[in-house]
Design an enzyme around this catalytic site. Structure first.
Site, PDB file in Angstrom:
ATOM      1  N   ASN A   1       6.440   8.901   2.394  1.00 18.36           N
ATOM      2  CA  ASN A   1       6.044   9.525   1.128  1.00 18.36           C
ATOM      3  C   ASN A   1       6.545  10.965   1.140  1.00 18.36           C
ATOM      4  O   ASN A   1       5.921  11.852   1.708  1.00 18.36           O
ATOM      5  CB  ASN A   1       4.518   9.498   0.982  1.00 18.36           C
ATOM      6  CG  ASN A   1       3.988   8.109   0.697  1.00 18.36           C
ATOM      7  OD1 ASN A   1       4.121   7.585  -0.397  1.00 18.36           O
ATOM      8  ND2 ASN A   1       3.396   7.496   1.713  1.00 18.36           N
TER       9      ASN A   1
ATOM     10  N   HIS B   1       0.835  -1.201   0.000  1.00 17.43           N
ATOM     11  CA  HIS B   1       0.000   0.000   0.000  1.00 17.43           C
ATOM     12  C   HIS B   1       0.869   1.251   0.000  1.00 17.43           C
ATOM     13  O   HIS B   1       1.909   1.311   0.668  1.00 17.43           O
ATOM     14  CB  HIS B   1      -0.922   0.009   1.226  1.00 17.43           C
ATOM     15  CG  HIS B   1      -2.118   0.888   1.046  1.00 17.43           C
ATOM     16  ND1 HIS B   1      -2.057   2.269   1.106  1.00 17.43           N
ATOM     17  CD2 HIS B   1      -3.420   0.584   0.770  1.00 17.43           C
ATOM     18  CE1 HIS B   1      -3.242   2.778   0.889  1.00 17.43           C
ATOM     19  NE2 HIS B   1      -4.101   1.785   0.687  1.00 17.43           N
ATOM     20  N   HIS B   2       0.431   2.260  -0.772  1.00 19.53           N
ATOM     21  CA  HIS B   2       1.204   3.492  -0.901  1.00 19.53           C
ATOM     22  C   HIS B   2       1.329   4.237   0.429  1.00 19.53           C
ATOM     23  O   HIS B   2       2.240   5.054   0.615  1.00 19.53           O
ATOM     24  CB  HIS B   2       0.546   4.407  -1.947  1.00 19.53           C
ATOM     25  CG  HIS B   2       1.527   5.194  -2.753  1.00 19.53           C
ATOM     26  ND1 HIS B   2       2.615   5.834  -2.204  1.00 19.53           N
ATOM     27  CD2 HIS B   2       1.592   5.470  -4.092  1.00 19.53           C
ATOM     28  CE1 HIS B   2       3.308   6.453  -3.155  1.00 19.53           C
ATOM     29  NE2 HIS B   2       2.716   6.251  -4.302  1.00 19.53           N
ATOM     30  N   ALA B   3       0.441   3.960   1.383  1.00 22.78           N
ATOM     31  CA  ALA B   3       0.538   4.603   2.698  1.00 22.78           C
ATOM     32  C   ALA B   3       1.807   4.187   3.432  1.00 22.78           C
ATOM     33  O   ALA B   3       2.281   4.902   4.324  1.00 22.78           O
ATOM     34  CB  ALA B   3      -0.688   4.258   3.543  1.00 22.78           C
TER      35      ALA B   3
END
Length: 544
Positions: free
Chosen positions: A392, A211-213
């Site tokens: 991120n 997951h990008h989180a």
């Protein structure tokens, strides 16, 4: 053929002439080893517009779309760690994003070996990969450490991967079809840490879903490489291409500019102008300004449409030869020149009489904002006070390309791409997008920040990223890797492109909404031929 296509071809013949009110036909089927809900909407032609139908379609699909809902927790503990603003953004339904990393394996996959390797890997000890996503009563998300059960994260497919569109296809096409199926409505379960690995034994392919989180492409690729070993030296880690320090670049630029104060003044004026133009353009794109409609345009709700995936393959030597033809050009300049030329060729094929010369198509690119460019040392990423911290840390920039008919010098696309990217480097657009997103998240919450990001995606035409991979052949769990490819779950864009380089090759995954771009293989060929055209033009220059 998808189930919904079958329903349209058979049922519509009976229902369409007679319906007087909207009718929804629902079917359930299994595609790519995952259950799918398909539906067909029939509306009286005189009573419904395309906008009405697409609005109904989006609402209906969103209702059935499974979501990764965090566990509710009445209270948080001292060990719970709040999500970063960017992490919260990627958990919103409209921006729910999963990164897919596909690894080709040279030898048959040994399941026990993979599981044993994971249990002792650096990844499994990373806080993000052994934490559950939980949410308190106020809706705030947190990471909570937990025990990792490897068996729940490793998904094994012993039988050949087949989908309705992949019968009789090659192994590569079958893997791409499987990835395309994962790109839509296949979330990660919040009952476990937000990652998993799919092992396609027949295709000798491992697919990491993260997951990008948990982190951006730079963080995750750096983590992946830290888990691998070089084939020529099993005790050594892969060599990471050296990234230039932005601080060192600034010092060098200052030394050079001290020689001519006129150039310094002109450079300052141009920087201020470009900052003003690009920041205003970015703000307008997040509100209402959008690209003209073309054969590759997506929009709101397109992230829910079925996907197809194709691979464009480039030789890094060809890209290096082309960049030498234009002074101070980079691989990123060449990539964007190839995309510009390839899109022009594709649109000329799809809409030969509908395209206006010089028509703008706006791309969206992610820019690493860490002090050091390129891949990072994992130990540095884990330092909270480091400028290269984990997570991120990227900004967005708008990259416009312009349609031009055949007959123009191929290298002119590279020159325009370099000129535009050089101007972007003089601006603070990427930093502005990061800071304004953080500010909006803090003041108005994740939903408003998500709305602005979603609007930018809907108002642009495509997204693109490029991550530099290892220079050496590497092995994962002792099995040599034949290719490394990346893509993500679907966005409102009908076209997304992700390129990763590996041992002299650069593979670009082209994910499309198949109802808008039905022939991604032809589009990939347009990109490949665009690079070859540039190579021939560059070779002609060096010859003379």
């Amino acid at each position: 053929m998808y189930v919904r296509d079958f329903l349209i071809s058979k049922t519509a013949l009976l229902l369409v002439p007679t319906i007087r009110i909207p009718v929804i036909v629902i079917a359930v089927a299994e595609v790519s080893a995952h259950p799918r809900i398909f539906f067909v909407i029939f509306c009286p032609k005189k009573q419904s517009t395309h906008t009405d139908i697409h609005s109904l379609e989006r609402s209906f699909v969103a209702f059935f779309k499974p979501k990764s809902r965090p566990k509710l927790s009445s209270m948080t503990t001292e060990s719970d760690e709040p999500l970063t603003p960017a992490g919260r953004l990627f958990l919103q339904p409209e921006m729910d994003t999963i990164i897919h990393l596909a690894l080709g394996m040279k030898h048959p996959i040994d399941i026990d070996s993979i599981k044993a390797f994971l249990k002792n890997s650096i990844m499994i000890n990373h806080p993000r990969f052994c934490s559950l996503l939980v949410r308190d009563r106020r809706g705030r998300e947190y990471w909570r450490r937990t025990e990792v059960d490897i068996d729940r994260h490793v998904i094994v497919l012993d039988s050949p991967v087949t989908t309705p569109d992949s019968h009789g296809s090659t192994s590569e096409a079958a893997v791409n079809e499987y990835l395309a199926g994962l790109a839509v409505s296949t979330p990660l379960s919040a009952e476990k840490p937000l990652w998993e690995i799919h092992l396609l034994r027949d295709q000798r392919c491992a697919i990491m879903r993260i997951h990008h989180a948990l982190g951006d492409g730079i963080s995750l690729m750096s983590m992946f490489l830290a888990s691998c070993k070089r084939v020529d030296d099993p005790e050594a880690l892969p060599r990471i291409p050296s990234g230039k320090s932005k601080q060192n670049e600034t010092r060098n630029e200052r030394r050079r500019r001290r020689r001519n104060w006129g150039e310094v003044l002109w450079g300052i004026l141009m920087m201020v102008w470009f900052n003003l133009v690009f920041v205003v353009d970015f703000v307008l794109r997040s509100l209402w300004v959008c690209d003209n409609k073309t054969a590759v345009t997506g929009g709101a709700g397109v992230e829910l449409w079925p996907r197809k995936l194709a691979t464009a393959k480039f030789l890094l030597e060809d890209m290096k030869l082309v960049k030498k033809a234009v002074p101070d050009a980079t691989i990123n300049d060449v990539l964007f020149g190839v995309v510009s030329l390839g899109l022009s060729r594709y649109l000329e094929h799809r809409s030969p009489n509908a395209m206006l010369e010089g028509l703008r198509l706006t791309g969206l690119a992610m820019v690493n904002l860490r002090d050091q460019q390129g891949l990072q040392d994992v130990t540095e990423l884990m330092k909270n006070n480091s400028g290269t911290r984990w997570g991120n840390k990227f900004g967005m920039i708008l990259l416009p390309v312009y349609y031009h008919k055949s007959g123009e010098d191929p290298l002119s696309y590279l020159k325009r791409a370099k000129s535009m990217i050089d101007r972007k480097k003089q601006s603070v657009e990427a930093h502005f997008s990061y800071k304004i997103g953080d500010l909006v998240m803090s003041l108005f919450g994740a939903k408003v920040a998500c709305l602005l990001n979603y609007r930018i995606l809907c108002n642009t035409t495509f997204s693109i990223s490029n991550v530099v991979g290892p220079q050496d052949e590497i092995a994962y769990a002792g099995n040599p890797i034949t290719f490394v490819r990346a893509n993500s779950s679907s966005l409102p864009h009908a076209l997304t492109m992700h390129m990763v380089s590996y041992v002299g090759m650069a593979d670009m995954q082209i994910l499309v909404a198949k109802d808008i771009i039905p022939d991604p293989e032809f589009l990939a060929k347009c990109f490949e031929e665009a690079l070859l055209e540039m190579k021939e033009a560059a070779a002609a220059i060096t010859t003379f």
